[in-house]
Design a protein around this motif. Structure first.
Motif, PDB file in Angstrom:
ATOM      1  N   MET A 143      -8.965  -2.113   6.496  1.00 58.21           N
ATOM      2  CA  MET A 143     -10.236  -2.019   7.209  1.00 58.21           C
ATOM      3  C   MET A 143     -11.405  -1.900   6.233  1.00 58.21           C
ATOM      4  SD  MET A 143     -11.511  -1.970  10.245  1.00 58.21           S
ATOM      5  CE  MET A 143     -12.966  -1.492  11.169  1.00 58.21           C
ATOM      6  N   GLY A 144     -12.338  -2.853   6.328  1.00 61.69           N
ATOM      7  CA  GLY A 144     -13.504  -2.853   5.463  1.00 61.69           C
ATOM      8  C   GLY A 144     -13.294  -3.515   4.120  1.00 61.69           C
ATOM      9  N   GLY A 145     -12.070  -3.956   3.824  1.00 60.98           N
ATOM     10  CA  GLY A 145     -11.816  -4.624   2.553  1.00 60.98           C
ATOM     11  C   GLY A 145     -12.467  -5.999   2.502  1.00 60.98           C
ATOM     12  N   ILE A 146     -12.759  -6.469   1.291  1.00 58.06           N
ATOM     13  CA  ILE A 146     -13.257  -7.829   1.088  1.00 58.06           C
ATOM     14  C   ILE A 146     -12.044  -8.685   0.750  1.00 58.06           C
ATOM     15  CG2 ILE A 146     -14.790  -9.305  -0.248  1.00 58.06           C
ATOM     16  CD1 ILE A 146     -16.408  -6.717  -0.857  1.00 58.06           C
ATOM     17  N   TYR A 147     -11.726  -9.610   1.642  1.00 60.78           N
ATOM     18  CA  TYR A 147     -10.462 -10.333   1.513  1.00 60.78           C
ATOM     19  C   TYR A 147     -10.443 -11.189   0.254  1.00 60.78           C
ATOM     20  CZ  TYR A 147      -6.011 -11.429   3.599  1.00 60.78           C
ATOM     21  OH  TYR A 147      -4.665 -11.489   3.855  1.00 60.78           O
ATOM     22  N   GLN A 148      -9.231 -11.479  -0.227  1.00 65.47           N
ATOM     23  CA  GLN A 148      -9.079 -12.234  -1.463  1.00 65.47           C
ATOM     24  C   GLN A 148      -9.345 -13.725  -1.242  1.00 65.47           C
ATOM     25  OE1 GLN A 148      -4.247 -13.064  -1.342  1.00 65.47           O
ATOM     26  NE2 GLN A 148      -5.093 -11.848  -2.973  1.00 65.47           N
ATOM     27  N   ARG A 149      -9.629 -14.407  -2.320  1.00 64.65           N
ATOM     28  CA  ARG A 149      -9.703 -15.861  -2.309  1.00 64.65           C
ATOM     29  C   ARG A 149      -8.279 -16.418  -2.331  1.00 64.65           C
ATOM     30  NH1 ARG A 149     -13.872 -18.264  -6.455  1.00 64.65           N
ATOM     31  NH2 ARG A 149     -13.605 -19.971  -4.964  1.00 64.65           N
ATOM     32  N   TYR A 150      -8.132 -17.678  -1.937  1.00 66.47           N
ATOM     33  CA  TYR A 150      -6.769 -18.205  -1.805  1.00 66.47           C
ATOM     34  C   TYR A 150      -6.754 -19.711  -2.033  1.00 66.47           C
ATOM     35  CZ  TYR A 150      -1.942 -18.110  -0.169  1.00 66.47           C
ATOM     36  OH  TYR A 150      -0.572 -18.177  -0.099  1.00 66.47           O
ATOM     37  N   ASP A 151      -5.767 -20.153  -2.811  1.00 63.60           N
ATOM     38  CA  ASP A 151      -5.528 -21.574  -3.045  1.00 63.60           C
ATOM     39  C   ASP A 151      -4.352 -21.990  -2.165  1.00 63.60           C
ATOM     40  OD1 ASP A 151      -4.642 -24.071  -4.021  1.00 63.60           O
ATOM     41  OD2 ASP A 151      -5.490 -23.664  -6.001  1.00 63.60           O
ATOM     42  N   GLU A 152      -4.647 -22.692  -1.069  1.00 63.90           N
ATOM     43  CA  GLU A 152      -3.594 -23.069  -0.123  1.00 63.90           C
ATOM     44  C   GLU A 152      -2.581 -24.010  -0.760  1.00 63.90           C
ATOM     45  OE1 GLU A 152      -3.077 -21.812   2.705  1.00 63.90           O
ATOM     46  OE2 GLU A 152      -4.968 -20.829   3.233  1.00 63.90           O
ATOM     47  N   ALA A 153      -3.029 -24.901  -1.641  1.00 62.30           N
ATOM     48  CA  ALA A 153      -2.120 -25.868  -2.247  1.00 62.30           C
ATOM     49  C   ALA A 153      -1.083 -25.168  -3.122  1.00 62.30           C
ATOM     50  CB  ALA A 153      -2.910 -26.888  -3.064  1.00 62.30           C
ATOM     51  N   ARG A 154      -1.532 -24.169  -3.873  1.00 61.20           N
ATOM     52  CA  ARG A 154      -0.611 -23.456  -4.769  1.00 61.20           C
ATOM     53  C   ARG A 154      -0.037 -22.198  -4.137  1.00 61.20           C
ATOM     54  NH1 ARG A 154      -3.145 -21.983 -10.202  1.00 61.20           N
ATOM     55  NH2 ARG A 154      -4.967 -21.444  -8.929  1.00 61.20           N
ATOM     56  N   GLN A 155      -0.504 -21.878  -2.905  1.00 58.67           N
ATOM     57  CA  GLN A 155      -0.068 -20.649  -2.232  1.00 58.67           C
ATOM     58  C   GLN A 155      -0.285 -19.442  -3.143  1.00 58.67           C
ATOM     59  OE1 GLN A 155       1.589 -20.541   1.236  1.00 58.67           O
ATOM     60  NE2 GLN A 155       0.103 -22.200   1.004  1.00 58.67           N
ATOM     61  N   TYR A 156      -1.507 -19.368  -3.663  1.00 61.63           N
ATOM     62  CA  TYR A 156      -1.825 -18.332  -4.648  1.00 61.63           C
ATOM     63  C   TYR A 156      -3.132 -17.652  -4.267  1.00 61.63           C
ATOM     64  CZ  TYR A 156      -3.413 -16.286  -9.063  1.00 61.63           C
ATOM     65  OH  TYR A 156      -3.879 -15.424 -10.022  1.00 61.63           O
ATOM     66  N   GLY A 157      -3.128 -16.316  -4.242  1.00 58.70           N
ATOM     67  CA  GLY A 157      -4.327 -15.562  -3.934  1.00 58.70           C
ATOM     68  C   GLY A 157      -4.797 -14.744  -5.125  1.00 58.70           C
ATOM     69  N   TRP A 158      -6.100 -14.520  -5.205  1.00 64.00           N
ATOM     70  CA  TRP A 158      -6.647 -13.705  -6.291  1.00 64.00           C
ATOM     71  C   TRP A 158      -7.945 -13.039  -5.820  1.00 64.00           C
ATOM     72  CZ3 TRP A 158      -7.548 -18.790  -5.681  1.00 64.00           C
ATOM     73  CH2 TRP A 158      -8.844 -19.271  -5.867  1.00 64.00           C
ATOM     74  N   GLY A 159      -8.348 -12.035  -6.579  1.00 64.87           N
ATOM     75  CA  GLY A 159      -9.589 -11.340  -6.255  1.00 64.87           C
ATOM     76  C   GLY A 159      -9.404 -10.402  -5.078  1.00 64.87           C
ATOM     77  N   GLY A 160     -10.443 -10.258  -4.306  1.00 69.19           N
ATOM     78  CA  GLY A 160     -10.447  -9.290  -3.220  1.00 69.19           C
ATOM     79  C   GLY A 160     -10.880  -7.923  -3.721  1.00 69.19           C
ATOM     80  N   MET A 161     -11.343  -7.091  -2.811  1.00 67.96           N
ATOM     81  CA  MET A 161     -11.837  -5.769  -3.188  1.00 67.96           C
ATOM     82  C   MET A 161     -11.443  -4.761  -2.116  1.00 67.96           C
ATOM     83  SD  MET A 161     -13.695  -4.023  -5.445  1.00 67.96           S
ATOM     84  CE  MET A 161     -14.772  -5.202  -6.269  1.00 67.96           C
ATOM     85  N   ALA A 162     -10.680  -3.754  -2.523  1.00 68.82           N
ATOM     86  CA  ALA A 162     -10.309  -2.685  -1.597  1.00 68.82           C
ATOM     87  C   ALA A 162     -11.514  -1.793  -1.324  1.00 68.82           C
ATOM     88  CB  ALA A 162      -9.173  -1.850  -2.177  1.00 68.82           C
ATOM     89  N   PRO A 163     -11.601  -1.181  -0.142  1.00 71.26           N
ATOM     90  CA  PRO A 163     -12.683  -0.216   0.100  1.00 71.26           C
ATOM     91  C   PRO A 163     -12.543   0.983  -0.822  1.00 71.26           C
ATOM     92  CG  PRO A 163     -11.053  -0.124   1.862  1.00 71.26           C
ATOM     93  CD  PRO A 163     -10.690  -1.302   1.010  1.00 71.26           C
ATOM     94  N   ALA A 164     -13.670   1.613  -1.140  1.00 73.08           N
ATOM     95  CA  ALA A 164     -13.660   2.757  -2.055  1.00 73.08           C
ATOM     96  C   ALA A 164     -12.812   3.901  -1.519  1.00 73.08           C
ATOM     97  CB  ALA A 164     -15.090   3.231  -2.314  1.00 73.08           C
ATOM     98  N   MET A 165     -12.739   4.044  -0.210  1.00 69.26           N
ATOM     99  CA  MET A 165     -11.841   5.005   0.416  1.00 69.26           C
ATOM    100  C   MET A 165     -11.511   4.499   1.812  1.00 69.26           C
ATOM    101  SD  MET A 165     -14.130   8.298   1.625  1.00 69.26           S
ATOM    102  CE  MET A 165     -14.585   8.737  -0.048  1.00 69.26           C
ATOM    103  N   ASN A 166     -10.461   5.032   2.383  1.00 71.62           N
ATOM    104  CA  ASN A 166     -10.091   4.639   3.739  1.00 71.62           C
ATOM    105  C   ASN A 166     -10.939   5.433   4.724  1.00 71.62           C
ATOM    106  OD1 ASN A 166      -8.972   3.808   6.111  1.00 71.62           O
ATOM    107  ND2 ASN A 166      -6.874   4.417   5.625  1.00 71.62           N
ATOM    108  N   ALA A 167     -11.950   4.773   5.280  1.00 73.70           N
ATOM    109  CA  ALA A 167     -12.843   5.415   6.245  1.00 73.70           C
ATOM    110  C   ALA A 167     -12.528   4.981   7.670  1.00 73.70           C
ATOM    111  CB  ALA A 167     -14.299   5.083   5.905  1.00 73.70           C
ATOM    112  N   ALA A 168     -11.342   4.411   7.885  1.00 69.34           N
ATOM    113  CA  ALA A 168     -10.979   3.893   9.202  1.00 69.34           C
ATOM    114  C   ALA A 168     -10.650   5.018  10.171  1.00 69.34           C
ATOM    115  CB  ALA A 168      -9.785   2.952   9.083  1.00 69.34           C
TER     116      ALA A 168
END
Length: 621
Positions: A143-168
């Motif tokens: 919840m609140g995370g910034i989802y990772q980028r993804y290369d569908e052709a290579r089925q590979y994800g990178w990046g993304g940012m977890a929330p600083a704390m779980n405020a859900a």
């Protein structure tokens, strides 16, 4: 025309150096205050007319709730709530029929257990929506995370940012999400010159992201290419989700830029001066692109003056906020709008399209504070922005002092200042703060014999209590849920100043630690001796409270569990102000009573049956 001129802090600094030190720290704590901006545009949600045609999984309803023990929403007819209930055949996303560049977004969202969705800014950058209640270590997919980028052709994800704390919060509760987004920049050839950014993301009042650079679209965008403008898109194929109070601000104008910005600095001859001298001694001068105190090495008895032109594209009301550690004044088109006062000042003024002359004066006579000078502006179609260099605004006036959670319960005494939802500020003078290793904490009011607020995340920020001479207050760190200000023992009817009157029944006797290190609060109530202890629920998902008494409590009363707008939500389950649930054990579920207070507010009470007894219940959020 000046709309308002608001000073935060005293208009003149006293000669007490301890006060000055404390007030400087106060200035630093206030630096995160939001600058006034243009009014919100609201999506009325009377129908789906603000969105492009979509599947039948989307609808507008009047009420959404989660029945006890269920995993699917129940609804009632009406308007005001946007609802997605996907099926195997209908699971389309939803996008607005308008586009945005720079934008602020503010919305409330509700998820059922295990559900998953997401909001895509410009249809390309996802802020994740997921039932992450109680998760100890959230990731980019929570919840609140910034989802990772993804290369569908290579089925590979990178990046993304977890929330600083779980405020859900728990599923079935409304959660508040605020996003400040700045779009990518492109030159006249269409080449990207700057990445998109999330200036701030707040979930349930907690800042979970700040100044995050978005290098490209995250997984599942509506388009692979980045754009200057795009629609808001809501994921519809993963799980049910509801939205209400959806509003936004679009900023179509580019950032303001100084023209012909000039500065001059000199050393004052006396500590009493507040103006740039008419006949100064040695003066240094120059030009620049932003306001900064770094242009001079003078640190005491400094007079620094900036003059420049600010081109305005859209006529309307503009708000300036001046922050300084010293004495600052602001003049616009020859009219002084902010006088030479210490602290943080804000003023709004109507400006026409075209160039406007700005003069900013900063006088610093003290040697014990860092040079601090910042000027912010916002206006119609203009995102709030700084007109200064970041180096001119020190990050802090002293190291913040945090009290952290430990492997055993942590206890701290202080005053607690809080704002009652939809009410006035409230101070708890007899506060005991208790934090558990499970990541959940609460504040107990010894005077009223009850918990006032609970939160998940960290424990306490004691900076205002321990920096300098301090002011004896500390504040919770984490996602807070206000519980109650009324005392534990309730009379049958509401009376003015009921909290003060009824609290006279409670005679505090302090607390003792049990074998697990948890405080057991003790007080006398009439002829009864009372103990009150709160335990963390597994995963920090809430608190269990146990009250025991021996002797006859005060007459004409009952144990108050909560007060506010209270709705029964199943056997022994009550929703309080849409903030948290009170859950009673089966043996007490039939004994609870809703006692009228005022308007649609009630107290939820349990009787004190017998001269010796006990009650227990859970607080879940």
């Amino acid at each position: 025309m000046i709309r308002h001129n608001h000073l935060i802090g005293p208009t003149a600094a006293p000669n007490n150096p301890h006060f000055m030190t404390k007030f400087f720290y106060l200035i630093i704590f206030l630096l995160s205050a939001s600058l006034s901006a243009q009014p919100w545009d609201v999506i009325a949600l009377e129908n789906l007319s603000s969105f492009s045609p979509t599947g039948s999984n989307w609808s507008v309803v009047g009420e959404v709730f989660l029945p006890q023990g269920k995993t699917e929403f129940k609804t009632k007819r009406g308007t005001g709530i946007l609802l997605n209930q996907p099926t195997d055949k209908q699971r389309q996303g939803l996008q607005t029929n308008w586009e945005h560049g720079d934008m602020d977004l503010d919305v409330e969202v509700m998820l059922p257990p295990g559900s998953n969705s997401g909001i895509y800014l410009q249809g390309r950058y996802e802020v994740q929506l997921l039932d992450s209640w109680g998760k100890a270590r959230p990731t980019f997919g929570d919840m609140g995370g910034i989802y990772q980028r993804y290369d569908e052709a290579r089925q590979y994800g990178w990046g993304g940012m977890a929330p600083a704390m779980n405020a859900a919060k728990a599923p079935g509760l409304w959660q508040h999400l605020t996003v400040e987004f700045r779009a990518p920049r492109f030159n006249e050839r269409g080449e990207k010159t700057a990445d998109a950014r999330l200036i701030s993301v707040k979930l349930n009042g907690v800042t979970i992201h700040e100044n995050v650079r978005l290098t490209g679209p995250t997984r599942g965008p509506i388009g692979a290419e980045e754009v200057a403008r795009g629609p808001l898109f809501i994921q519809g194929d993963h799980g049910a989700v509801a939205f209400r109070n959806l509003r936004y601000r679009k900023y179509d104008n580019p950032p303001l830029r100084w023209k012909n910005l000039r500065w001059e600095a000199t050393e004052l001859s006396a500590n009493t001066d507040r103006e740039f001298p008419k006949n100064p001694g040695e003066v240094t001068s120059g030009t620049g692109e932003a306001i900064t105190t770094a242009v001079t090495n003078i640190r005491e008895r400094l007079a620094l003056r900036y003059r420049g032109t600010l081109p305005i594209q859209s006529p309307g009301t503009y708000t300036f906020m001046l922050k300084d550690a010293g004495f600052g004044s602001l003049t616009v088109d020859g009219k002084k709008l902010i006088e030479n006062n210490w602290g943080e000042k804000e003023v709004s003024v109507d400006l026409d399209r075209g160039d406007h002359e700005i003069e900013l004066l900063y006088v610093k006579i003290e040697s014990w504070v860092q040079p601090t000078l910042a000027l912010y502006v916002s206006g119609p179609n203009q995102a709030p922005q700084p007109l200064h260099d970041p180096a001119s605004l020190p990050a802090s006036g002293g190291n913040p002092i945090f009290v952290d959670l430990d492997r055993e319960p942590t206890i701290l005494r202080s005053f607690l200042d809080l704002r009652v939802p939809n009410g006035d500020p409230f101070r708890v003078n007899h506060a005991v703060h208790v934090g558990f290793p499970e990541g959940i904490s609460y504040t107990y009011d010894l005077r009223g014999g009850h918990p006032v607020v609970s939160w998940r995340g960290g424990f306490m920020n004691a900076s205002q209590m321990w920096n300098g001479r301090g002011n004896a207050t500390a504040s919770p760190v984490g996602m807070q849920v206000f519980l109650d200000t009324l005392p534990a023992w309730s009379g049958a009817t509401y009376a003015p100043q009921a909290a003060m009157i009824e609290a006279d029944h409670v005679r505090p006797r302090g607390y003792q630690l049990d074998e697990a290190g948890r405080p057991v609060f003790r007080y006398a109530l009439g002829e009864a001796e009372v103990t009150d202890v709160l335990h963390p629920l597994p995963g920090g998902k809430g608190l269990k409270r146990e009250i025991r008494w021996e002797g006859t409590p005060a007459t004409a009363g009952a144990w108050r569990l909560a007060s506010g707008q209270i709705v029964a939500n199943g056997k022994g389950r009550y929703l309080v102000d849409e903030r948290f649930w009170i859950v009673l054990p089966d043996e007490l579920a039939g004994s609870a009573t809703l006692t009228p207070l005022r308007g649609d507010h009630h107290s939820l009470t349990l009787p004190a049956n017998g001269a010796t007894g006990s009650i227990s219940y859970q607080i879940i959020y």
